[in-house]
Design a protein around this motif. Sequence first.
Motif, PDB file in Angstrom:
ATOM      1  N   SER A  52      43.997  41.670  35.808  1.00  0.00           N
ATOM      2  CA  SER A  52      43.453  42.248  37.034  1.00  0.00           C
ATOM      3  C   SER A  52      44.536  42.399  38.091  1.00  0.00           C
ATOM      4  N   TRP A  53      44.174  43.054  39.182  1.00  0.00           N
ATOM      5  CA  TRP A  53      45.108  43.236  40.293  1.00  0.00           C
ATOM      6  C   TRP A  53      45.498  41.875  40.879  1.00  0.00           C
ATOM      7  N   SER A  54      44.641  40.864  40.721  1.00  0.00           N
ATOM      8  CA  SER A  54      44.925  39.526  41.249  1.00  0.00           C
ATOM      9  C   SER A  54      45.625  38.633  40.229  1.00  0.00           C
ATOM     10  N   GLY A  55      45.850  39.163  39.026  1.00  0.00           N
ATOM     11  CA  GLY A  55      46.570  38.390  38.019  1.00  0.00           C
ATOM     12  C   GLY A  55      45.703  37.654  37.014  1.00  0.00           C
ATOM     13  N   THR A  56      44.403  37.760  37.126  1.00  0.00           N
ATOM     14  CA  THR A  56      43.511  37.124  36.156  1.00  0.00           C
ATOM     15  C   THR A  56      43.570  37.885  34.833  1.00  0.00           C
ATOM     16  N   THR A  57      43.596  37.133  33.748  1.00  0.00           N
ATOM     17  CA  THR A  57      43.728  37.762  32.430  1.00  0.00           C
ATOM     18  C   THR A  57      42.446  37.627  31.609  1.00  0.00           C
ATOM     19  N   TYR A 102      41.106  47.382  43.110  1.00  0.00           N
ATOM     20  CA  TYR A 102      40.479  46.100  43.457  1.00  0.00           C
ATOM     21  C   TYR A 102      39.161  45.868  42.695  1.00  0.00           C
ATOM     22  N   TYR A 103      39.148  46.209  41.426  1.00  0.00           N
ATOM     23  CA  TYR A 103      37.953  46.001  40.618  1.00  0.00           C
ATOM     24  C   TYR A 103      37.611  44.524  40.545  1.00  0.00           C
ATOM     25  N   SER A 104      36.343  44.206  40.792  1.00  0.00           N
ATOM     26  CA  SER A 104      35.924  42.805  40.792  1.00  0.00           C
ATOM     27  C   SER A 104      34.774  42.547  39.834  1.00  0.00           C
ATOM     28  N   GLY A 105      34.502  43.499  38.964  1.00  0.00           N
ATOM     29  CA  GLY A 105      33.431  43.310  38.000  1.00  0.00           C
ATOM     30  C   GLY A 105      33.893  42.506  36.803  1.00  0.00           C
ATOM     31  N   SER A 106      33.133  42.599  35.716  1.00  0.00           N
ATOM     32  CA  SER A 106      33.440  41.816  34.526  1.00  0.00           C
ATOM     33  C   SER A 106      33.577  42.658  33.261  1.00  0.00           C
ATOM     34  N   ASN A 107      33.445  43.962  33.365  1.00  0.00           N
ATOM     35  CA  ASN A 107      33.454  44.821  32.181  1.00  0.00           C
ATOM     36  C   ASN A 107      34.855  45.340  31.865  1.00  0.00           C
ATOM     37  N   TYR A 108      35.783  44.445  31.693  1.00  0.00           N
ATOM     38  CA  TYR A 108      37.179  44.849  31.509  1.00  0.00           C
ATOM     39  C   TYR A 108      37.404  45.590  30.206  1.00  0.00           C
ATOM     40  N   GLY A 109      36.512  45.453  29.279  1.00  0.00           N
ATOM     41  CA  GLY A 109      36.657  46.132  28.003  1.00  0.00           C
ATOM     42  C   GLY A 109      36.011  47.505  27.946  1.00  0.00           C
TER      43      GLY A 109
END
Length: 127
Positions: A52-57, A102-109
Amino acid sequence: QVQLVESGGGLVQAGGSLRLSCAASGRTFSIYTMAWFRQAPGKEREFVAAISWSGTTYYAHAVKGRFTVSRDNAKTTVLLQMNSLKLEDTAVYYCAAMKRAYYSGSNYGEVDLYGYWGQGTQVTVSS
């Protein structure tokens, strides 16, 4: 115009390692989620990893513990370190950038969230 250019693919024996790199240009890099997808012959494109933009993988179950995604905002680059490669990792690997900042959802796939794609780089794992 956003451009994504992958590099680092190749042929490797099972158990080996490869590092893929994706160089991005054309817009502010640091505020967008970046991801890797792959597509094997005869199969649909599938999610591999995202950062993510915040570094979460985030990782697909099939690669968790073996692959590591990272980003260098100063170099506008995203990396995919692939260790303990298996035959089933053989595919064309694509770098992707989200459409929304700044996507903050959970559907990264979810493929439809990504508006920009690289040309792909072939990874072939041999026995």
